[in-house]
Structures are given as C-alpha cells and as structure tokens.
Design an enzyme around this catalytic site. Structure first.
Site, short mmCIF file in Angstrom:
data_model
loop_
_atom_site.label_atom_id
_atom_site.label_comp_id
_atom_site.label_asym_id
_atom_site.label_seq_id
_atom_site.Cartn_x
_atom_site.Cartn_y
_atom_site.Cartn_z
CE LYS A 43 -3.67 2.17 2.40
NZ LYS A 43 -3.17 3.56 2.33
N GLY A 62 -22.81 43.47 8.89
CA GLY A 62 -23.98 43.96 7.94
C GLY A 62 -25.04 42.88 8.60
CG ASP A 112 0.90 7.78 3.00
OD1 ASP A 112 -0.27 8.17 2.71
OD2 ASP A 112 1.46 8.31 4.09
CG ASP A 156 -24.56 41.44 2.00
OD1 ASP A 156 -24.63 41.83 3.14
OD2 ASP A 156 -23.29 41.12 1.86
CB SER A 213 -23.21 39.67 7.32
OG SER A 213 -22.25 40.56 7.96
CG HIS A 228 -26.69 38.03 4.94
ND1 HIS A 228 -26.04 37.04 4.98
CD2 HIS A 228 -26.00 39.09 4.35
CE1 HIS A 228 -24.59 37.40 4.84
NE2 HIS A 228 -24.66 38.58 4.24
CG HIS A 249 -18.34 31.69 2.13
ND1 HIS A 249 -17.04 31.64 2.67
CD2 HIS A 249 -18.66 32.94 2.36
CE1 HIS A 249 -16.96 32.85 3.35
NE2 HIS A 249 -17.86 33.61 3.12
#
Length: 839
Positions: free
Chosen positions: A239, A703, A241, A665, A699, A705, A647
């Site tokens: 195996k 601010g 890596d 926004d 936000s 939303h 996000h």
C-alpha cells in the site's frame, strides 16, 4: 563558465531530434541545493554512459566508457565533454547516421543530487573535485568526481564512496533498461516494440476494441479488512501513501493525469507526464499512485504535500528538483484502443508488465500471490503503510468500492510516559490533552500531546494522580513552549498506550490517540523508535485515514486574543450541527482555510483536495469538486482542515439552477450601523405589507442579510431580477441612507443594498457559520424583534450564539419552507417602485 557554443557547433537542428535549448544567465545555485542529474547510455561509435550534472543552467557532461560502478574500489575514467542544454536530460531516441554522436540513446538513470562538502557545484567544478550525494532510480549514495592530469583538464575519475562491498553488483549489466521506456539501448536501436506481445495477449483474451474517456473515469476503490490473510486466488500489493491517479496517453501523444475526483494534475507532476510519454505503447489508461519517496525509499505523504499544493510553473519546477515523485502503476484499464476492464486483474497486470518499467519515474507495482501474511509482516518490519489484497480474477469496477479489493493497514502503537497535561476548555476544561515522552539517549524526550481517545471517566481517574505528581519544571527534554492555555508538568509515574500514524523528523507522534493506561510499566522503559530514518518531516495537515475521522492539532490557538483553539471551533460546529444541517444539506460548500488561525495566512478553496477520504461527501459541478456536508463527519473533516467560515450556494445539487432563497446583503462600510437596522426594518415592513415571508440574520461581520424564501421555484436570473426590483424600491423610498451603487466611492456613506449576491454559484455565509474575525463572531439567525437600535452583531459568537437558539429555536428555519407568491410580490414591488420614483 559553462556554455552551449561547442554543443551547437557540433549539431545541425534540422538533422537531429536532440534539443538545442537556450543560453541562461542564471546565477550559480546555492551550495547544498538539489539539482538534476542524468545518466544516458549511448550506443554511438563506442558504447558509453554519459553522466550529466545540472550546473549553472546547463548540463555539464562526462563520458564514462565503462559506466558507473557501485564498487568503491572501482575508479572509472570520466572524460568531460561539451555542456548540454537542460532539456537534454529527457532526451531518449535515435540520433540519425551522419550526425555527431549518431546512435541510440536511453535515459539509463535520472534523479537529483546535492553536494556533500558544502561547496556549490560551480566551486567544485573550478576546484576539480565534486563530492556528490546522488538520489536516482539506480544510483543512490555518495560519489566523487576528481579531475586528473592530462587531456587538457578534461580527464576525471568517477568513484563510489562509502562502505559498499567489493563485489557490489555492476548495475550497467544487471539493470540495463531505460528508466523512461523500459527498453534497453539495443532494443531501441533495433526498433523492438512491445506492441507484438500486447497484441498477442489481446487476441488471447478477446478484448473488445473500445476507447475510454479518461477524464470521465473514476478509479476502483478498496474496502477494508481488519486482519491480514493468505488465500489462493488473491494478489497482494504494498500500500502506497500517495495520491491516486488515472493516467493515459492518446494516439496523438497527449498525456494526462487525473485524480480520483477528476482533477487534471498533469502540470503538477510534469516529470511523470514526460515519462508516460516515453512508454513504448501508443494508447493506454493505467491506474496508479503518485508518491514521493523518503531517504530509504518509502512513500512519504508529508513530502508529497509540498508537491500538490504548487500551481505556479516556477514553483512546480523548483518542487520537481527538490521533491521528485514516481508513479507506481498497478492496474491497466485500456491499451491500444482496447477496453480491459472486464478482464481479470492478473491478465490486466500481465499486459501492464509488458511495457511499464521496474525502475524509473513510472514503475510497475509488483505483487505476491497467495501469501498476504508474509507481505504484511514485511510491511510492518519496514515501517510501510500496509498491504492491498486483490482477487486475481476481479474485473475493474470503475468508480465503485468493492470487496474484491481490500486494504489492510499496519497498526502502530507505543507506550509512553505521561509527563504533563494541557488544560482544556468547555467540558474538557480540567484536562484537554496529555503530554507524553519516551526515552532516547538515556533521558525522557517530549513526544507530543494526546487528547483524542480520552473519555470523561478516564480524565476523572487521571486528574487526582496527576495533581499529586505536579512539578514546577518539566522532567523531560525538548519541552514545548507554553501555549495560550496552561501546561502542567508532572513526574513520570504513569504510562499509557497510544495509537499513532507515524513519527515526525522532530521525533513527535502524528495523530496520537489515547488507548489505555498501562499497569506496572517503568516510564524509563518507554523507548523511542531506534530507526531514525523512520522519522519523517511534519506537515501542516494530513487527511484522516479511512474509515474514521482523526482530528489534528486541536490545541492550536486560532484566535490569539481570546485564546480560542481549533478544538473550540470544532466543538462549536459539532454543537451547532442540528441547526446548521438543514442549510448545508445537498448544498455546495466553498472554504476559506486558516491553518494557523485568523492572524496567519489563509487561502480560498473550492476543489476537494486529492487526499480527501472517499467517505467525505462531494459533488462535481462543471469540473470542480465541491464538498457537500450532509453528515457531521464530513463537516468536522472540513473544519479540521483549518476552514473557519462556510460559504454555501443558494441552490442544492439536483436543482442547481433554482435557488432556495433571495438575499439582500446590507453592507454598511462607512455608514452607521443604525442605518443598517433602519433599512432592514423598512424591508421587513415592505415585504410584510405585500404578504411575503422574510427573515434576517447577521452576516457575522458588520452587516445584515435579509432572506426571502423561493423554494426553488425561480431560476437564478429571475431571482436576481426580483432582488433588483426589491433593492431599487427600498433605495427609492430611503434615498438618504440606502443605495445600490456598488463602488464604495459612489455610495456617499449610505448602506449598500447588494442584490448581486443572487446568481448561480453566488455564495453567502451559511447561517451559524463562524467568521475569521476577533471574538469569533457567528452569522446568527435573528427574530425581527431583535433588529433594533440596541442590536450589536458582535454579540453573537461561538460562545453566545447557540444558547439562545437552544432555548427559543431557529427563527430562520422557515426560509427553507413555503415559498412566497412571486407574481404577487413582483407586482407589488413594481407598483411601489413606480410610486416612489414618481414622488
């Protein structure tokens, strides 16, 4: 100084395939830096081997008539010839008759070298002595080139240094094949091809002629098995890596490498792509693993990480010199336009072995038949990752995980002395992790911290014993600097067993997990590994091994002023999961990663990294693999990578062209926050009057939303149009404090009502997402009653956002429910806008 004038004077470009290169004015390389070397076997008028070293922008060259030897007693004549261009290191082919040096030439060996005596190669060349450490596919170790008298200074001796036996094998006889094509110089000269053998095998197997779309293919995946086994009808491979790739070449010579997620990595590993282009078959698709090898030839994921993070061509070129990689080829999906996927594995590998070299940039990954336990034990003894067991008659199931392939990982455990602990936070405030040490050179040496695996019951049992053994100073060497949280030192009285993945070059455990306390074990008997070559360089992050999640560096401080750690961030997201889950479900996620916290460097990441475990959910959209955090394990994996904010798209996979919400926004910048509140409440009243549901959240920055539920009823362009009409209506009614002017200079200190966040692929901070700012603020859903002049968005942090939600519920949750009546809303907004403009 080296130049190419003699080289060019001896050759006519139109008559030879050799490269001509460009003169370089690059400064002399620093002493000790890695540089390329190549040994080419040249069947010209007289058979010889050409040793070429990259020095000062060219390949300084010596002809070695008898070839290099590994016998320290053998001093080989090496005659310095003209300098060659750097591109010559990849040249393999036939120099036509009538040209200088006419004959066949193969790349017999290739690699990197360093100077061993502290001089730069330029200084060594001037002094007439080059003390070299070669790291090639065949030549490895310390060699010297020493200039002798005669031949106008062109005569040198090449010798191997070290303790090799006098009867060391003559590699020029035992390893005659090219590290590029696998052909010997005689086969190349005679035009020998592997095609005849391949065609014979294809006829025997009656393989259908069918071309495969390399980019659309996905590799076959392995299941897991707990214990090694031996079984007839099974093949066992080591195996590796590294990074899994599907690699191929088309009939017109185009070579491509794609990762398991379909990402094109051809330019990331250019030396592998060049070698694939030299394989003696026109078309193929093979499956393999790109790995970086450490000083004793084992695959090192930490070294490889430094390669796959490079994208700039100059950085890639430097990385190629510093960290060369190889491709271990272990399966063949197609060859010469024939689809092999329905053939058995043994037959596929037999054909692959006909043209994949045993040594070189591309290597045939060999196997043993039946005796998996012996190979597993050998892997354990040599500190390797483990073994992959495969049914010999298994067909290739592209993109599927199959029990026909099984991974068997070598477990690593150790007993270590407990020499202190680090206080934690939250429910683990009393004890966050144990400080561990082992004996090396007669003293206890710090080996890292283990926090994972500690249960509340174990902590309760440990704390009284640790408190009674407290010390003012550490009883071990190499104590780490104190982190933001207090370290408590204790006498080495207790021993525990931990599981880990490897040991760093600094001697620290990677991914240690507490297993149990050990009875009647002397702390001074806890020996560190004796094999120093097994100690690898630490990396800033690594993917968790399957099938579970491994959290790393949880004590690293991400918010220095507040002292919040990555562990605190992980704990927050785990606690927020019940409320966060509906907003993440089936939604593409884009990350911004802060591996060293909010004051360190950060970077934006769309694509799922190549090393991400298969269980982490993802979705490919227009060539980009996005994380899909439908389960807590995937979310915590993402956060463990150093991501802070999440996000998200406004649309879900399956309906990517239809958003679930419309967003405005409200961005203050130079405007006072009270104006943000006034604009938000005006939008709320306006929408309420029009019978349209509306919701609000912070936000997470400065601010607010405002969101309107659309329920995937509109396409993005229509949602953006609706958002623009809403924004214009609001700004027309509040012209003194609101604007849709995007440039800051044009806003005049007003609140920017941004409707442009509506659109395909546009992002917002997910509800309950943490932001990388002081105090760790959270984008928090609010009730409209909270949106008042007393509102302070900075109040909602990873410590304060969830208690209110737990008491009162999520006031934003209905944004994912019943959509508004779009026609009625648009009509009402248009009427309001016309009236406002008229007034």
């Amino acid at each position: 100084m080296p130049d190419l004038k003699r080289y060019r004077a001896k050759r006519i470009p139109e008559r030879t395939p050799e490269p001509f290169g460009e003169e370089t004015t690059a400064p002399a390389p620093a002493a000790g830096a890695p540089h390329a070397f190549v040994v080419q076997q040249h069947d010209a008028r007289n058979m010889h081997w050409d040793l070429r070293l990259e020095i000062d922008g060219v390949l300084v060259s010596w002809a070695v008539p008898k070839g290099p030897s590994l016998d320290p007693k053998q001093k080989r004549l090496a005659v310095q010839t003209e300098d060659h261009p750097l591109e010559y290191a990849d040249f393999e082919g036939i120099i036509p008759s009538g040209n200088y040096g006419a004959g066949a030439m193969i790349v017999w060996d290739r690699g990197i070298y360093r100077t061993a005596d502290g001089r730069s190669p330029v200084q060594g060349l001037e002094k007439g002595k080059l003390d070299l450490i070669l790291n090639g596919h065949k030549l490895s170790g310390r060699f010297a080139l020493v200039r002798t008298r005669g031949e106008n200074g062109r005569s040198w001796l090449l010798l191997c240094k070290g303790d090799r036996p006098a009867d060391a094998a003559e590699l020029v006889q035992t390893e005659p094949a090219s590290v590029f094509s696998g052909l010997t110089v005689h086969e190349l000269r005679e035009g020998v091809s592997r095609k005849t053998d391949i065609e014979r095998a294809l006829r025997r197997l009656q393989v259908p002629r069918r071309k495969l779309d390399l980019k659309a293919l996905r590799p076959m995946l392995a299941g897991t098995e707990d214990a090694p086994f031996s079984r007839e009808g099974w093949l066992f491979e080591l195996k590796y890596d590294g990074v899994r790739v599907l690699a191929g070449r088309t009939g017109d010579g185009d070579v491509r490498l794609y990762t398991r997620t379909g990402t094109d990595r051809t330019t990331t590993y250019p030396e592998v792509a060049r070698a694939l282009g030299h394989l003696p078959v026109d078309e193929f698709v093979l499956d393999g693993e790109v790995v970086a090898l450490d000083e004793i030839g084992r695959s090192s994921f930490e070294l490889l990480q430094k390669r796959f993070t490079q994208t700039d061509p100059d950085a890639v070129a430097r990385a190629c010199a510093e960290i060369p990689v190889v491709l271990y080829a272990f399966d063949l999906l197609s060859v010469s336009g024939h689809d092999l996927r329905d053939c058995g594995l043994r037959d596929r590998k037999e054909i692959l072995s006909l043209f994949a070299p045993r040594r070189g940039q591309v290597r045939f990954a060999d196997h043993v038949e039946g005796d998996g336990e012996a190979l597993f034990e050998a892997a354990r003894e040599h500190g390797l990752e483990g073994v992959v067991a495969k049914k010999a008659d298994a067909r290739y199931q592209a993109g599927r995980r199959s029990k026909s392939w099984l991974k068997l990982k070598v477990p690593r455990t150790a007993e270590l002395a407990i020499v202190g602990y680090v206080r934690g936070r939250g429910s683990r405030k009393a004890l966050g992790s144990l400080m561990l040490a082992w004996r090396r050179g007669g003293e206890l040496v710090y080996a890292g911290n283990a926090g994972s695996g500690l249960s509340e019951r174990t902590i309760e049992e440990l704390l009284p014993q640790l408190e009674s053994a407290r010390l003012e100073r550490p009883a071990f060497a190499s104590a780490p600097e104190a982190p933001a949280r207090e370290q408590v030192y204790v006498g080495p009285e207790l021993v525990c067993e931990v599981r880990y993945t490897e040991v760093t070059r600094a001697g620290l455990l990677r991914h240690p997990v507490f297993l149990r306390l050990c009875e009647n074990v002397d702390p001074m008997a806890c020996e560190a590994p004796l094999d120093r070559s097994a100690i690898r360089e630490a990396a800033p992050m690594a993917s968790p091994p399957e099938p579970g999640l491994r959290l790393t560096h949880v004590d690293k401080v991400f918010w220095p002023i507040e002292g919040y750690s990555k562990g605190d961030l992980l704990a927050y997201y785990e606690a927020a999961w019940p409320w966060l889950k509906p907003y993440l479900r089936d939604r593409p996620v884009v990350l911004t990663r802060y591996p060293d916290g909010i004051e360190g460097k950060h970077f934006y990441q769309k694509n799922v990294p190549d090393f991400t475990p298969a269980w982490a959910q993802r979705e490919q959209i227009e060539g980009t693999d996005y994380f899909i955090c439908n389960d807590l394990r995937t979310l915590l994996y993402v956060i463990n990578s150093g991501a802070i904010p999440l996000h998200v798209w406004s649309a879900r996979r399956g309906e990517l062209d239809r958003p679930d919400w419309l967003i405005l926004d409200l961005d203050p910048k130079a405007a006072p926050f009270r104006h943000v509140v006034e604009v938000a409440r005006h939008i709320h009243r306006l929408l309420d009057e029009l019978g349209a549901a509306n919701f609000v959240k912070t936000s997470g920055q400065d601010g607010l939303h405002v969101l309107v539920p659309l329920g995937a009823r509109l396409e993005h362009k229509d949602a953006r149009t609706l958002g623009e009409v809403l924004a214009r209506a609001v700004c027309a009614e509040l012209p003194e404090i609101a604007t849709i002017a995007r440039p800051r200079a044009a806003r005049g200190g007003k609140v920017y009502v941004d409707y442009l966040q509506n659109g395909r692929g546009k992002l917002i901070a997910a509800p309950f997402s943490v932001r990388p700012r002081p105090h760790a603020p959270v984008s928090t859903p609010l009730s409209w009653s909270q949106v008042s002049v007393r509102l302070d968005p900075a109040r909602w942090t990873i410590k304060t956002a969830l208690p209110r939600i737990k008491r009162s519920g999520d006031p934003l949750s209905a944004v994912l429910g019943e959509p508004v009546n779009v026609e009625a809303l648009l009509g009402g907004l248009t009427e309001r806008l016309v009236r406002a403009v008229a007034e």
